[in-house]
Design a protein around this motif. Structure first.
Motif, PDB file in Angstrom:
ATOM      1  N   LEU A 165       0.024  -9.081 -48.695  1.00 36.77           N
ATOM      2  CA  LEU A 165      -0.996 -10.070 -48.344  1.00 36.77           C
ATOM      3  C   LEU A 165      -0.997 -10.318 -46.837  1.00 36.77           C
ATOM      4  O   LEU A 165      -0.387  -9.586 -46.068  1.00 36.77           O
ATOM      5  CB  LEU A 165      -0.759 -11.365 -49.122  1.00 36.77           C
ATOM      6  CG  LEU A 165      -0.681 -11.198 -50.652  1.00 36.77           C
ATOM      7  CD1 LEU A 165      -0.333 -12.511 -51.316  1.00 36.77           C
ATOM      8  CD2 LEU A 165      -2.010 -10.655 -51.204  1.00 36.77           C
ATOM      9  N   GLY A 166      -1.667 -11.369 -46.433  1.00 40.45           N
ATOM     10  CA  GLY A 166      -1.845 -11.662 -45.011  1.00 40.45           C
ATOM     11  C   GLY A 166      -0.568 -12.110 -44.323  1.00 40.45           C
ATOM     12  O   GLY A 166       0.444 -12.390 -44.971  1.00 40.45           O
ATOM     13  N   PRO A 167      -0.601 -12.178 -42.992  1.00 43.85           N
ATOM     14  CA  PRO A 167       0.590 -12.492 -42.195  1.00 43.85           C
ATOM     15  C   PRO A 167       1.167 -13.878 -42.501  1.00 43.85           C
ATOM     16  O   PRO A 167       2.374 -14.072 -42.417  1.00 43.85           O
ATOM     17  CB  PRO A 167       0.108 -12.407 -40.754  1.00 43.85           C
ATOM     18  CG  PRO A 167      -1.380 -12.451 -40.805  1.00 43.85           C
ATOM     19  CD  PRO A 167      -1.769 -11.909 -42.142  1.00 43.85           C
ATOM     20  N   TYR A 168       0.302 -14.818 -42.865  1.00 45.73           N
ATOM     21  CA  TYR A 168       0.815 -16.165 -43.093  1.00 45.73           C
ATOM     22  C   TYR A 168       1.476 -16.265 -44.465  1.00 45.73           C
ATOM     23  O   TYR A 168       2.505 -16.903 -44.623  1.00 45.73           O
ATOM     24  CB  TYR A 168      -0.297 -17.203 -42.899  1.00 45.73           C
ATOM     25  CG  TYR A 168      -0.816 -17.120 -41.498  1.00 45.73           C
ATOM     26  CD1 TYR A 168      -0.060 -17.616 -40.427  1.00 45.73           C
ATOM     27  CD2 TYR A 168      -2.007 -16.449 -41.209  1.00 45.73           C
ATOM     28  CE1 TYR A 168      -0.483 -17.475 -39.122  1.00 45.73           C
ATOM     29  CE2 TYR A 168      -2.441 -16.307 -39.907  1.00 45.73           C
ATOM     30  CZ  TYR A 168      -1.674 -16.823 -38.864  1.00 45.73           C
ATOM     31  OH  TYR A 168      -2.087 -16.670 -37.571  1.00 45.73           O
ATOM     32  N   GLU A 169       0.879 -15.570 -45.436  1.00 48.44           N
ATOM     33  CA  GLU A 169       1.456 -15.568 -46.780  1.00 48.44           C
ATOM     34  C   GLU A 169       2.806 -14.849 -46.780  1.00 48.44           C
ATOM     35  O   GLU A 169       3.745 -15.264 -47.437  1.00 48.44           O
ATOM     36  CB  GLU A 169       0.537 -14.850 -47.772  1.00 48.44           C
ATOM     37  CG  GLU A 169      -0.744 -15.600 -48.118  1.00 48.44           C
ATOM     38  CD  GLU A 169      -1.915 -15.196 -47.238  1.00 48.44           C
ATOM     39  OE1 GLU A 169      -1.659 -14.711 -46.115  1.00 48.44           O
ATOM     40  OE2 GLU A 169      -3.068 -15.378 -47.662  1.00 48.44           O
ATOM     41  N   TYR A 172       4.869 -12.164 -41.709  1.00 46.19           N
ATOM     42  CA  TYR A 172       5.007 -11.165 -40.637  1.00 46.19           C
ATOM     43  C   TYR A 172       4.069 -11.502 -39.483  1.00 46.19           C
ATOM     44  O   TYR A 172       3.172 -12.333 -39.626  1.00 46.19           O
ATOM     45  CB  TYR A 172       4.778  -9.747 -41.163  1.00 46.19           C
ATOM     46  CG  TYR A 172       3.419  -9.453 -41.767  1.00 46.19           C
ATOM     47  CD1 TYR A 172       2.350  -9.072 -40.974  1.00 46.19           C
ATOM     48  CD2 TYR A 172       3.221  -9.534 -43.149  1.00 46.19           C
ATOM     49  CE1 TYR A 172       1.113  -8.799 -41.538  1.00 46.19           C
ATOM     50  CE2 TYR A 172       1.984  -9.252 -43.711  1.00 46.19           C
ATOM     51  CZ  TYR A 172       0.931  -8.893 -42.905  1.00 46.19           C
ATOM     52  OH  TYR A 172      -0.293  -8.623 -43.452  1.00 46.19           O
ATOM     53  N   GLU A 174       1.098 -11.280 -36.980  1.00 48.30           N
ATOM     54  CA  GLU A 174      -0.260 -10.791 -37.174  1.00 48.30           C
ATOM     55  C   GLU A 174      -0.449  -9.472 -36.433  1.00 48.30           C
ATOM     56  O   GLU A 174      -0.119  -9.354 -35.266  1.00 48.30           O
ATOM     57  CB  GLU A 174      -1.256 -11.836 -36.670  1.00 48.30           C
ATOM     58  CG  GLU A 174      -2.650 -11.499 -37.076  1.00 48.30           C
ATOM     59  CD  GLU A 174      -3.668 -12.509 -36.561  1.00 48.30           C
ATOM     60  OE1 GLU A 174      -3.428 -13.720 -36.652  1.00 48.30           O
ATOM     61  OE2 GLU A 174      -4.704 -12.044 -36.064  1.00 48.30           O
ATOM     62  N   ARG A 175      -0.989  -8.475 -37.156  1.00 48.73           N
ATOM     63  CA  ARG A 175      -1.153  -7.155 -36.547  1.00 48.73           C
ATOM     64  C   ARG A 175      -2.414  -7.050 -35.709  1.00 48.73           C
ATOM     65  O   ARG A 175      -2.642  -6.071 -35.023  1.00 48.73           O
ATOM     66  CB  ARG A 175      -1.215  -6.085 -37.663  1.00 48.73           C
ATOM     67  CG  ARG A 175       0.129  -5.783 -38.266  1.00 48.73           C
ATOM     68  CD  ARG A 175      -0.011  -4.913 -39.497  1.00 48.73           C
ATOM     69  NE  ARG A 175      -0.625  -5.657 -40.594  1.00 48.73           N
ATOM     70  CZ  ARG A 175      -0.889  -5.143 -41.788  1.00 48.73           C
ATOM     71  NH1 ARG A 175      -0.625  -3.861 -42.014  1.00 48.73           N
ATOM     72  NH2 ARG A 175      -1.419  -5.876 -42.736  1.00 48.73           N
ATOM     73  N   GLY A 176      -3.278  -8.070 -35.823  1.00 50.17           N
ATOM     74  CA  GLY A 176      -4.539  -8.002 -35.090  1.00 50.17           C
ATOM     75  C   GLY A 176      -5.565  -7.143 -35.798  1.00 50.17           C
ATOM     76  O   GLY A 176      -6.502  -6.663 -35.203  1.00 50.17           O
ATOM     77  N   ILE A 177      -5.382  -6.953 -37.110  1.00 45.24           N
ATOM     78  CA  ILE A 177      -6.393  -6.214 -37.878  1.00 45.24           C
ATOM     79  C   ILE A 177      -7.344  -7.243 -38.467  1.00 45.24           C
ATOM     80  O   ILE A 177      -6.921  -8.205 -39.102  1.00 45.24           O
ATOM     81  CB  ILE A 177      -5.730  -5.392 -39.007  1.00 45.24           C
ATOM     82  CG1 ILE A 177      -4.738  -4.399 -38.415  1.00 45.24           C
ATOM     83  CG2 ILE A 177      -6.781  -4.691 -39.855  1.00 45.24           C
ATOM     84  CD1 ILE A 177      -3.955  -3.620 -39.453  1.00 45.24           C
ATOM     85  N   ARG A 178      -8.625  -7.039 -38.231  1.00 48.60           N
ATOM     86  CA  ARG A 178      -9.605  -8.004 -38.718  1.00 48.60           C
ATOM     87  C   ARG A 178     -10.081  -7.581 -40.105  1.00 48.60           C
ATOM     88  O   ARG A 178     -10.636  -6.496 -40.271  1.00 48.60           O
ATOM     89  CB  ARG A 178     -10.784  -8.099 -37.754  1.00 48.60           C
ATOM     90  CG  ARG A 178     -10.388  -8.457 -36.319  1.00 48.60           C
ATOM     91  CD  ARG A 178      -9.769  -9.828 -36.208  1.00 48.60           C
ATOM     92  NE  ARG A 178     -10.712 -10.865 -36.553  1.00 48.60           N
ATOM     93  CZ  ARG A 178     -10.363 -12.147 -36.694  1.00 48.60           C
ATOM     94  NH1 ARG A 178      -9.106 -12.524 -36.531  1.00 48.60           N
ATOM     95  NH2 ARG A 178     -11.270 -13.047 -37.003  1.00 48.60           N
ATOM     96  N   VAL A 179      -9.844  -8.443 -41.071  1.00 49.92           N
ATOM     97  CA  VAL A 179     -10.170  -8.107 -42.463  1.00 49.92           C
ATOM     98  C   VAL A 179     -11.188  -9.113 -43.007  1.00 49.92           C
ATOM     99  O   VAL A 179     -11.041 -10.324 -42.813  1.00 49.92           O
ATOM    100  CB  VAL A 179      -8.882  -8.124 -43.330  1.00 49.92           C
ATOM    101  CG1 VAL A 179      -9.215  -7.862 -44.783  1.00 49.92           C
ATOM    102  CG2 VAL A 179      -7.895  -7.090 -42.810  1.00 49.92           C
ATOM    103  N   ASN A 180     -12.202  -8.597 -43.674  1.00 49.52           N
ATOM    104  CA  ASN A 180     -13.240  -9.465 -44.235  1.00 49.52           C
ATOM    105  C   ASN A 180     -12.781 -10.163 -45.506  1.00 49.52           C
ATOM    106  O   ASN A 180     -11.997  -9.613 -46.278  1.00 49.52           O
ATOM    107  CB  ASN A 180     -14.484  -8.636 -44.585  1.00 49.52           C
ATOM    108  CG  ASN A 180     -15.358  -8.374 -43.365  1.00 49.52           C
ATOM    109  OD1 ASN A 180     -15.242  -9.056 -42.353  1.00 49.52           O
ATOM    110  ND2 ASN A 180     -16.228  -7.391 -43.478  1.00 49.52           N
ATOM    111  N   TYR A 181     -13.293 -11.360 -45.714  1.00 44.87           N
ATOM    112  CA  TYR A 181     -13.092 -12.048 -46.992  1.00 44.87           C
ATOM    113  C   TYR A 181     -14.242 -13.035 -47.172  1.00 44.87           C
ATOM    114  O   TYR A 181     -14.935 -13.366 -46.199  1.00 44.87           O
ATOM    115  CB  TYR A 181     -11.737 -12.776 -47.014  1.00 44.87           C
ATOM    116  CG  TYR A 181     -11.676 -13.997 -46.133  1.00 44.87           C
ATOM    117  CD1 TYR A 181     -11.586 -13.877 -44.744  1.00 44.87           C
ATOM    118  CD2 TYR A 181     -11.734 -15.292 -46.672  1.00 44.87           C
ATOM    119  CE1 TYR A 181     -11.548 -15.002 -43.931  1.00 44.87           C
ATOM    120  CE2 TYR A 181     -11.689 -16.407 -45.858  1.00 44.87           C
ATOM    121  CZ  TYR A 181     -11.603 -16.254 -44.496  1.00 44.87           C
ATOM    122  OH  TYR A 181     -11.578 -17.363 -43.679  1.00 44.87           O
TER     123      TYR A 181
END
Lengths: 349, 429, 133
Positions: A165-169, A172, A174-181
């Protein structure tokens, strides 16, 4: 028999070989869990096994990037692990860069899921967080206990091929990858919520943090070049033979000041470069390529400018934290102001 | 200005021998509409078709989408300066809207900047017009027409049809009536003295031929920033005339249904005091950018705004206007939130905007347009799929033989529209 | 404020070249990248940007054509052009970023090429009357 095998990477310090004096040690394999690996193995439980630990000195790795990576990838390959873990490196810069480099190499060449951990200001984090999942840690080994659950959870997910899942969950960087939701509210409503908080002075979270800016306004142009005092500063790692101040070949923590008094050019007998980020052979043959003393002396003689400051300031730029670089800049700048230097030639590599 | 917006719920469109509304159905006389469109001698043919939600239908290449509306009272006509009379101004009295249906103009204008509407399948989740009943007006120009001349014909055809259909709602009793009001600046400020004063900086696409927007019929690159009552926009004072990337095209429908204005009115009198709209543009001439961002900041200061929302249309050049507006308005002491979409590349790792500034501390994302999606083959195509590979978001070889294809969601009309209309957003991973 | 005869148009669009070569200086180059680099060199050499180097909202890997207008600083102009330098450098960075993501298609069909030329030229067309004042 454990279901999943792990290979772990450590530097000389965490691998229990020794401190800075052992930083030159070559990669070696031990078929056991060591140091932080013991805590990781315990937390993972009996389905997981650290089949091997690779230990390598930070300096050896930094100065022999390609060779070190090749050797270690071969070592890892033999064990066919399900997951490769490096570090965590906490705030140790060279260790961080080594962890990032080796993780990237293992993932690319062996196709094995990889994981490391670092303090977010570790220069290795900036260099590799885009490519490698990097668990957020504190700045010292004392913080391992806090980040351990995240490390263990991610290892389990990677071993089982589960979705990360995402960096906050997951904890880790943040990799700087932009993911849509699809958000709960539409953009205009989220914008309005943000505005109301911003107007009240309450904390709010932007969807897209801006890159950090550190712009320095350019100085006034020199009006009288004929009488100007000029100095040379470089991040190209030029040092006297023997590197007397032990400036690091990457992630430098200091800079050096070296005399050029009475010299007409930079002789390769007296100077070399310890920079770990470019092919050094040409500069080692002719250090004037980075500190252009030969040309500057000619121009000085011809009266193109007033005088050349009789020393140069030097450090290595590669992998160096911007906070360290800013500190060097402030300190060098003060020195120049005190000594009435009019202009500086900054040579990068 | 005070506007009563009466919404007539439209559940379906059907062809009939005359045009009228009966029992939530819009009946359309096909010949009448086709004749209306072909009054323009630059158009060779016009074909009508209906696309409904959940049908296996793809509409492409889409130029514009328009909701039919009619001005019932209060002076002025719908789409003033373009279809309706330029004076008196609009925004007051009563307007009826045919809610739930749209006019979609279809036809290739330029080879790359018109998009897709899928009425079902995975792409439908990303498109607001997959949920409306659409009357598609498929047009074909005469041979050898200059691109911009054809664009104008296409633009006017859509607006004419929408205005004509809107007339059918003039005497129909709306299902709901919403009232919007913004008072002259001093009165509005005095109405809710304890609430923060909020404005909307509305940036119109105005980069040149085929990248224009019209304000009361004026090409948006010709004006300097000005104040607008929000209700003027609901009456069609702004119409789209552009062919930017499909995903962030602000269609005429989106001008009529501006989500920021909608949101501002929702919070008006409760959390904020909505003061109105500052209208500006996105010119390519850098002196215009400097001058107009100064004027935007000046207007925000003059209205004593505590906060503004800023939206843009497009990528690259407009990002510079967005950041200039943000910086200058913030420096006047007005808090700014930006709303925009992102283009971080296929891997999502590149910088999302072409320009940035440190004052841009608050930004609401409308999603990123580089995400790829599989578009299944559809039973019916309204328009033609000949251009998919050269449309923005497609690529050479993306089309499969069965009519399905892979493409970035950039190709879907209004999928990442940068004014916050959709719920799509992007976050950092 | 401006004298059209002094403006410089850097372009790889032959339509722009043909249309404006008698009115002002037009430098006609081969590729989008060459246009940005030439513009960068001019900006570093005391020119102001008159138009945005990414006009049209087309991503730099979509359109093959690019025209940019610059204007020489007056000899007594003390105004620095730092913002122009930052902008053109940023545009180059964004250009390379997009090339890395997906290189621009080498060839489109003739009518698509023509449309790209029309749109690029219109950017310059819209600015010319702004300078002729």
């Amino acid at each position: 028999m454990a279901k999943y095998k792990i290979v772990h990477y450590l530097n000389q310090f965490f691998g229990g070989i020794g401190g800075e004096d052992k930083a030159g040690c070559l990669p070696e394999v031990r078929e056991e869990a060591i140091g932080p690996g013991i805590a990781i193995a315990q937390a993972l439980g009996e389905d997981y096994e650290i089949a091997a630990t690779v230990i390598c000195g930070d300096n050896y790795f930094g100065e022999n990037l390609d060779e070190a990576a090749d050797t270690i990838v071969e070592m890892v390959k033999n064990y066919r692990p399900n997951v490769f873990v490096a570090g965590p490196a906490f705030n140790a810069g060279r260790y961080g860069v080594a962890c990032g480099t080796i993780c990237k190499a293992v993932e690319e060449r062996l196709g094995i899921p990889v994981l490391t951990g670092m303090y977010e200001e570790n220069p290795g984090a900036d260099m590799f967080k885009k490519d490698v999942i990097t668990v957020r840690t504190g700045n010292s080994a004392a913080s391992l206990r806090k980040s351990l659950p995240n490390i263990v959870n991610l290892i389990r997910k990677m071993a089982a091929g589960e979705e990360i899942l995402g960096p906050y969950e997951e904890g880790y960087l943040e990799r700087g990858i932009r993911v849509n939701y699809f958000a709960q509210k539409r953009g205009a409503a989220r914008g309005m919520d943000m505005l109301i908080k911003k107007m009240k002075g309450e904390p709010f979270e932007t969807d897209l943090p801006m890159p950090k800016f550190d712009r320095v306004p350019p100085a006034e142009a020199i009006t009288d070049m004929k009488h100007a005092k000029i100095a040379v500063v470089t991040s190209g790692g030029i040092v006297p033979q023997g590197n007397p101040d032990h400036i690091e070949s990457s992630n430098a923590t200091k800079y050096g000041v070296y005399s050029i008094e009475g010299m007409d050019s930079m002789s390769p007998e007296k100077f070399t470069t310890i920079h770990g980020g470019y092919d050094r052979q040409f500069v080692m043959k002719d250090p004037n390529l980075v500190v252009p003393l030969d040309v500057l002396r000619e121009m000085e003689k011809e009266g193109e400018f007033g005088e050349l400051v009789n020393y140069f300031c030097t450090t290595t730029g590669t992998g160096t934290a911007t906070s360290s670089a800013a500190k060097f800049g402030d300190s060098i700048g003060k020195k120049f102001v005190d000594e009435h230097v009019d202009g500086v030639i900054l040579v990068s590599t | 200005m005070r506007l009563e917006l009466g919404k007539i719920e439209i559940r379906d469109i059907q062809f009939a021998d005359r045009t009228y509304i009966g029992d939530h159905i819009l009946y359309v006389n096909r010949e009448e509409i086709e004749k209306l469109v072909l009054e323009d001698d630059k158009l060779l043919s016009c074909r009508l078709d209906i696309a409904r939600p959940n049908e296996a239908v793809r509409i492409t290449p889409v130029k514009d989408v328009i909701e039919p509306r009619v001005k019932v009272s209060g002076g002025g006509e719908i789409f003033p300066g373009v279809i309706g009379k330029v004076s008196p101004p609009v925004g007051e009295g009563r307007t009826h809207a045919l809610d739930g249906c749209c006019v979609v103009t279809v036809g290739r204008i330029v080879g790359f900047q018109e998009g897709i509407i899928d009425m079902s399948g995975p792409a439908a989740d990303y498109c607001p017009f997959s949920k409306t009943v659409n009357l598609c007006v498929v047009i074909e120009p005469k041979e050898g027409l200059e691109t911009h001349v054809y664009e104008r014909s296409g633009r006017l055809a859509g607006l004419k049809v929408a205005a004509f259909l809107g007339e059918a709602g003039r005497h129909v009793k709306p299902d709901t009536v919403e009232v919007y009001e913004t008072k002259p600046v001093f009165k509005q400020a005095a109405e809710f003295p304890d609430l923060p004063k909020v404005g909307y900086v509305h940036m119109l696409q105005s980069q040149g031929l085929l990248h224009d927007t019209y304000y009361y019929g004026v090409d948006a690159k010709q004006f300097v920033p000005t104040f607008m009552y929000p209700t003027e926009i609901m009456d069609g004072a702004i119409v789209s005339g552009n062919c930017v990337a499909p995903c962030d095209k602000v269609t005429t429908y989106h001008h009529l249904h501006n989500p920021v204005i909608d949101e501002c009115y929702k919070r008006h009198g409760k959390e904020i005091n909505f003061m109105g709209v500052i209208l500006t543009n996105e010119n390519v001439f850098l002196a215009d950018k400097e001058r107009h961002s100064d004027m935007v900041a000046k207007l925000a200061e003059w209205m004593e705004l505590d906060g503004v929302l800023i939206t843009e249309e497009g990528y690259g050049n407009p990002d510079t206007d967005l950041m200039m507006n943000c910086r200058k308005v913030e420096r006047k002491g007005t808090k700014v939130v930006l709303i925009t979409d992102e283009f971080p590349g296929k891997d999502g790792k590149s910088q999302s905007l072409a320009d940035t500034c440190e004052e841009a501390t608050a930004l609401a994302s409308c999603g990123q347009g580089n995400m790829t999606l599989h578009f299944p083959a559809m039973e019916k195509i309204i328009g033609m799929q000949d251009y998919i590979e050269s449309q923005i978001g497609g690529w050479a070889g993306c089309m499969n033989e069965d009519g399905s294809f892979e493409a970035e969601i950039q190709i879907i009309i209004a999928s990442t529209i940068a004014n916050g209309f959709n719920t799509l957003a992007a976050k950092g991973y | 404020m401006w004298n059209i005869g002094k403006a410089v148009i850097v372009t790889n669009n032959d339509w722009v070249f043909e249309k404006y070569k008698t009115i002002t200086h037009v430098i006609c180059l081969g590729t989008y990248e060459e246009v940005l680099i030439k513009t960068r060199d001019l900006v570093h050499n005391r020119h102001h940007l008159l138009t945005h180097p990414q006009a049209s909202s087309l991503k730099p890997n979509q359109t093959p054509y690019r025209s940019v207008m610059v204007y020489p600083n007056a000899a007594d102009d003390t105004d620095d052009n730092m913002n122009d330098i930052i902008l053109i450098e940023k545009c180059l960075e964004v250009f390379y970023q997009w090339q890395e993501i997906a290189p621009a298609p080498g060839k489109y069909t003739d009518n698509v090429m023509r449309d790209f030329k029309v749109i690029d030229a219109s950017m310059i067309d819209s600015v010319i009357p702004r300078i002729f004042i």
